[in-house]
Structure formats: structure tokens, C-alpha cells
Design a protein around this motif. Structure first.
Motif, PDB file in Angstrom:
ATOM      1  N   ILE A 169     -53.223  11.226  22.230  1.00  9.71           N
ATOM      2  CA  ILE A 169     -53.376   9.991  21.574  1.00  9.71           C
ATOM      3  C   ILE A 169     -53.687  10.160  20.190  1.00  9.71           C
ATOM      4  O   ILE A 169     -53.086   9.409  19.246  1.00  9.71           O
ATOM      5  N   ALA A 170     -54.388  10.962  19.862  1.00  7.06           N
ATOM      6  CA  ALA A 170     -54.759  11.497  18.478  1.00  7.06           C
ATOM      7  C   ALA A 170     -53.543  11.846  17.766  1.00  7.06           C
ATOM      8  O   ALA A 170     -53.243  11.533  16.499  1.00  7.06           O
ATOM      9  N   ALA A 171     -52.860  12.632  18.332  1.00  8.79           N
ATOM     10  CA  ALA A 171     -51.468  13.069  17.584  1.00  8.79           C
ATOM     11  C   ALA A 171     -50.550  12.068  17.510  1.00  8.79           C
ATOM     12  O   ALA A 171     -50.068  11.834  16.342  1.00  8.79           O
ATOM     13  N   ALA A 172     -50.481  11.135  18.331  1.00 10.50           N
ATOM     14  CA  ALA A 172     -49.663   9.913  18.218  1.00 10.50           C
ATOM     15  C   ALA A 172     -50.087   9.070  17.276  1.00 10.50           C
ATOM     16  O   ALA A 172     -49.121   8.360  16.367  1.00 10.50           O
ATOM     17  N   ILE A 173     -51.375   8.719  16.956  1.00 10.78           N
ATOM     18  CA  ILE A 173     -51.862   7.977  15.951  1.00 10.78           C
ATOM     19  C   ILE A 173     -51.484   8.688  14.613  1.00 10.78           C
ATOM     20  O   ILE A 173     -51.184   8.099  13.525  1.00 10.78           O
ATOM     21  N   GLY A 174     -51.916  10.054  14.342  1.00 11.52           N
ATOM     22  CA  GLY A 174     -51.929  10.509  13.045  1.00 11.52           C
ATOM     23  C   GLY A 174     -53.102  10.407  12.358  1.00 11.52           C
ATOM     24  O   GLY A 174     -54.055  10.192  12.804  1.00 11.52           O
ATOM     25  N   PRO A 175     -52.897  10.866  10.965  1.00 12.02           N
ATOM     26  CA  PRO A 175     -54.311  10.496  10.068  1.00 12.02           C
ATOM     27  C   PRO A 175     -54.717   9.180   9.677  1.00 12.02           C
ATOM     28  O   PRO A 175     -53.759   8.413   9.742  1.00 12.02           O
ATOM     29  N   VAL A 176     -55.897   8.954   9.895  1.00 16.77           N
ATOM     30  CA  VAL A 176     -56.518   7.796   9.963  1.00 16.77           C
ATOM     31  C   VAL A 176     -57.710   7.763   8.654  1.00 16.77           C
ATOM     32  O   VAL A 176     -58.494   8.699   9.016  1.00 16.77           O
ATOM     33  N   ASP A 177     -57.897   6.929   8.023  1.00 12.23           N
ATOM     34  CA  ASP A 177     -58.885   6.958   7.099  1.00 12.23           C
ATOM     35  C   ASP A 177     -60.226   6.068   7.707  1.00 12.23           C
ATOM     36  O   ASP A 177     -61.271   6.475   7.455  1.00 12.23           O
ATOM     37  N   CYS A 178     -59.871   5.002   8.178  1.00  4.58           N
ATOM     38  CA  CYS A 178     -60.873   3.876   8.817  1.00  4.58           C
ATOM     39  C   CYS A 178     -60.590   3.487   9.978  1.00  4.58           C
ATOM     40  O   CYS A 178     -59.393   2.973  10.440  1.00  4.58           O
ATOM     41  N   ILE A 179     -61.488   3.589  11.152  1.00  2.80           N
ATOM     42  CA  ILE A 179     -61.319   2.820  12.346  1.00  2.80           C
ATOM     43  C   ILE A 179     -62.225   1.641  12.360  1.00  2.80           C
ATOM     44  O   ILE A 179     -63.194   1.664  11.968  1.00  2.80           O
ATOM     45  N   VAL A 180     -61.623   0.697  12.846  1.00  6.49           N
ATOM     46  CA  VAL A 180     -62.201  -0.942  12.745  1.00  6.49           C
ATOM     47  C   VAL A 180     -62.362  -1.184  14.031  1.00  6.49           C
ATOM     48  O   VAL A 180     -61.379  -1.295  15.040  1.00  6.49           O
ATOM     49  N   GLU A 181     -63.592  -1.246  14.771  1.00  8.54           N
ATOM     50  CA  GLU A 181     -63.658  -1.884  16.112  1.00  8.54           C
ATOM     51  C   GLU A 181     -64.323  -3.229  16.317  1.00  8.54           C
ATOM     52  O   GLU A 181     -65.522  -3.434  16.159  1.00  8.54           O
ATOM     53  N   PRO A 182     -63.383  -4.208  16.466  1.00 10.06           N
ATOM     54  CA  PRO A 182     -63.911  -5.486  16.667  1.00 10.06           C
ATOM     55  C   PRO A 182     -64.566  -5.727  18.112  1.00 10.06           C
ATOM     56  O   PRO A 182     -64.253  -5.255  18.999  1.00 10.06           O
ATOM     57  N   GLY A 183     -65.821  -6.136  18.057  1.00  9.96           N
ATOM     58  CA  GLY A 183     -66.599  -6.416  19.434  1.00  9.96           C
ATOM     59  C   GLY A 183     -67.033  -5.098  19.984  1.00  9.96           C
ATOM     60  O   GLY A 183     -67.014  -4.736  21.351  1.00  9.96           O
ATOM     61  N   ALA A 184     -67.632  -4.275  19.167  1.00  5.95           N
ATOM     62  CA  ALA A 184     -67.917  -2.789  19.514  1.00  5.95           C
ATOM     63  C   ALA A 184     -69.020  -2.461  20.202  1.00  5.95           C
ATOM     64  O   ALA A 184     -69.379  -1.724  20.891  1.00  5.95           O
ATOM     65  N   GLY A 185     -69.965  -3.626  20.423  1.00  5.76           N
ATOM     66  CA  GLY A 185     -71.173  -3.605  21.509  1.00  5.76           C
ATOM     67  C   GLY A 185     -72.102  -2.200  21.176  1.00  5.76           C
ATOM     68  O   GLY A 185     -72.601  -2.224  20.084  1.00  5.76           O
ATOM     69  N   ASP A 186     -72.127  -1.573  22.133  1.00 11.55           N
ATOM     70  CA  ASP A 186     -72.843  -0.341  22.030  1.00 11.55           C
ATOM     71  C   ASP A 186     -72.450   0.719  21.240  1.00 11.55           C
ATOM     72  O   ASP A 186     -72.979   2.012  21.230  1.00 11.55           O
ATOM     73  N   CYS A 187     -71.120   0.760  20.671  1.00 10.93           N
ATOM     74  CA  CYS A 187     -70.558   1.771  20.043  1.00 10.93           C
ATOM     75  C   CYS A 187     -70.347   3.014  20.642  1.00 10.93           C
ATOM     76  O   CYS A 187     -70.449   4.125  20.089  1.00 10.93           O
ATOM     77  N   ALA A 188     -70.310   2.828  22.196  1.00 12.92           N
ATOM     78  CA  ALA A 188     -70.196   4.137  22.965  1.00 12.92           C
ATOM     79  C   ALA A 188     -68.678   4.570  23.007  1.00 12.92           C
ATOM     80  O   ALA A 188     -68.497   5.850  23.025  1.00 12.92           O
ATOM     81  N   LYS A 189     -67.818   3.515  22.995  1.00 10.11           N
ATOM     82  CA  LYS A 189     -66.310   4.056  23.406  1.00 10.11           C
ATOM     83  C   LYS A 189     -65.731   4.815  22.229  1.00 10.11           C
ATOM     84  O   LYS A 189     -64.848   5.596  22.301  1.00 10.11           O
TER      85      LYS A 189
END
Ligand code: AVJ
Length: 313
Positions: free
Chosen positions: A70-90
């Protein structure tokens, strides 16, 4: 490195306005985002631990097994945005795999979000963390000024997208597209169509936790809106509707009754339902057609035990 928390003036009246409108509608309904007060969040975590509810565990297992791919397919990323992150575990797994410089987490429950996000800075000392307490269904666009320039990945796991009927899902994914920008990416997890009996059991666990989660909505209205719901007079009723391709959750009135909410009276006929949630299930191609109509092109996908994760660009 840095931690910023901003609590948006989430329309404090939103609950009251939405609930009064929902109780005046036919069928009566309440948006599922209101399940998640503090007891509701705890009950949801308990649902995820029930043997019948495999959705969350399966997604975790998929993400763990496939994280390098999955990481290889995504490639380089500067910022991850998680809507509805809740307990931030995932998001931790993605932080480990992608090592972005910035994380932005958004959630309607601002205080619990800040409590969950802050400790991340101990484990990821070089990460800039922004926690935005907001109802992203209202205010998503207001997150943009808090995001750094560069490549953004929107992470929307947990089949939360299943709460939205197809048109509303398309609209939300189009807003994600706007926020991500043309270079942006979307990693999204959703539950797949499967044996309806298996789905039925997942929303009718033997321990009654899903029932308690559903009924907690009425208790929340008692606590926060001065309502007088008697939960013993409502039945948790969840079933898979194969025509619509969704689990429907209802609270069915067991008797004819009047309830007062925020000073207004509402009548329930015997057998009348208060509809509390849709949880859509998809085939992978069905979902990619929805995402495509929102401006996203499928880049890669993974499947395990009836759950799918898709990557879009
Ligand atoms: C958090 C929306 C993915 O639909 O399965 C669990 C919520 N409702 N049991 C789901 C839920 C009842 C859950 N989502």
C-alpha cells in the motif's frame, strides 16, 4: 515537533436542529453522526470487539498484511488528512509506512480528538500534528488553510463512507477531491457485499452491544436535549436490505406513545420507526464507479475476507 488543536464553533445547536427536523420527517430519522458522544464512542469500540462484527478487525488485518504494498502504491506524501479520526489508532500504521511531515485529524468530537492526537507527538517527534474539532460534513473546506502545501493523502477507513447513500457519498468524495487537489490521493476502506445472514449477525450481536449503541442515541437526547425517551419502549431492529444493498438500523416503537424533546411533543404510533443508520455494502466495481463520478481514478486495490481498501488518484 508541533501540535495544534483548533475547535471550530461546531454549531452547538446542530444536534437540536437536526433532531427536531428528523423527528418531524416521515419516516422519523436521526443522522448517524450523533451516535458518537462519549458513551457512544465506548459502545462502538465494544462493537468492534464482538465476534460477529469483523469489519474493523478485518480492515486492520488487511492493512497490516499489505502495508508495504500500500505504501509503495501511494508513493511520497507530505500530509495525511483523516476525517473522522476518532481515537487516531488507525492512522499509526500509515504514519509508520509513509513517514509524512504533517498529519491533520478531523473529528466532530473535538476534546476526545485532541486527547487522542497529542500523544502521537511522543511517538512521532518529527511530525507536525493538527487536530481540528469540526463537523467535517459541514466544515471540511475550512480545514484547507491548516494544511501544508505538498502532496496530500486523504485517509477514510472503517467503511464510514457506507453511512452515506450513493448520491451523498459521491458529493462527499467530490469534496475530498477538492481538498486533496489534483496531485492528491485517497485511501478508502469499505465493507463488501456478502452473505446477508453474516451481515445480519454483525448488526445483531448476541451480547446486545449494537442494540445498546442504537438505544444510547435516545439516552443522549435525554441527557442533552431534556428528552424523556423510555428506552424499554423501543426495539433495536437492524436488517440487511438486499434491494438497496444496505444494513438499515431502526428503533421501533413498541407502543403508542408521546415523547417530549427540547420542549416539543412527538407522537409515535405502535410500530412506527425512528430510522438511525444506513450502512451500505458495495462491490469493488460499484464503489469505484461512485468514486469515479466524484473525480477519482482507481489506482490500486486490496481485498481480504469481505473488506476492500482502494487507492485513488
Ligand atoms: C462506523 C459506520 C462503519 O456501519 O458498520 C456498527 C457503525 N453501526 N454497528 C457500520 C455501526 C452499527 C459502522 N460504521
Amino acid at each position: 515537533m508541533s501540535f495544534l488543536f483548533k475547535d471550530f464553533p461546531v454549531d452547538r445547536d446542530g444536534l437540536r436542529v437536526d433532531v427536531l427536523a428528523g423527528l418531524a420527517a416521515r419516516p422519523k430519522s436521526i443522522p448517524p453522526k450523533y451516535f458518537y458522544d462519549e458513551p457512544g464512542c465506548r459502545l462502538f469500540e465494544s462493537i468492534c470487539a464482538q465476534p460477529e462484527y469483523t469489519l474493523t478487525r478485518t480492515e486492520q488485518a488487511l492493512m497490516r498484511a499489505q502495508r508495504r504494498d500500500i505504501a509503495a502504491a501511494i508513493g511520497p506524501v507530505d500530509c495525511i488528512v483523516e476525517p473522522g479520526a476518532g481515537d487516531c489508532a488507525k492512522v499509526r500504521l500509515l504514519l509508520d509506512a509513509l513517514r509524512p511531515s504533517h498529519l491533520a485529524v478531523l473529528d466532530i468530537a473535538g476534546a476526545p480528538l485532541a486527547t487522542a492526537a497529542e500523544p502521537l507527538s511522543r511517538d512521532y517527534p518529527d511530525l507536525a500534528i493538527t487536530a481540528l474539532g469540526m463537523d467535517f460534513l459541514h466544515d471540511l473546506e475550512a480545514a484547507a488553510p491548516y494544511l501544508p502545501a505538498g502532496r496530500r493523502l486523504i485517509y477514510y477507513p472503517g467503511s464510514s463512507i457506507g453511512n452515506f447513500p450513493p448520491d451523498a457519498a459521491t458529493a462527499l468524495l467530490a469534496r475530498f477531491r477538492q481538498l486533496a487537489g489534483t496531485e492528491g490521493r485517497l485511501l478508502i476502506g469499505f465493507d463488501l457485499k456478502k452473505d446477508p445472514l453474516q451481515l445480519h449477525r454483525a448488526y445483531n450481536d448476541a451480547a446486545g452491544i449494537t442494540a445498546a449503541f442504537n438505544l444510547n442515541l435516545l439516552e443522549r437526547l435525554n441527557r442533552e436535549l431534556g428528552a424523556n425517551f423510555d428506552t424499554s419502549r423501543f426495539r433495536h431492529y437492524a436488517f440487511y436490505n438486499p434491494v438497496a444493498g444496505r444494513i438499515e438500523m431502526h428503533l421501533v416503537s413498541l407502543v403508542e406513545q408521546d415523547v417530549s424533546v427540547s420542549g416539543q411533543r412527538f407522537h409515535f404510533a405502535l410500530g412506527e420507526t425512528l430510522h438511525t443508520e444506513h450502512s451500505y455494502k458495495f462491490r469493488r466495481d460499484e464503489f469505484s464507479a461512485i468514486a469515479k463520478s466524484a473525480g477519482w481514478q482507481l489506482a490500486d486495490e486490496w481485498e481480504q475476507d469481505g473488506f476492500a481498501v482502494q487507492l485513488y488518484g
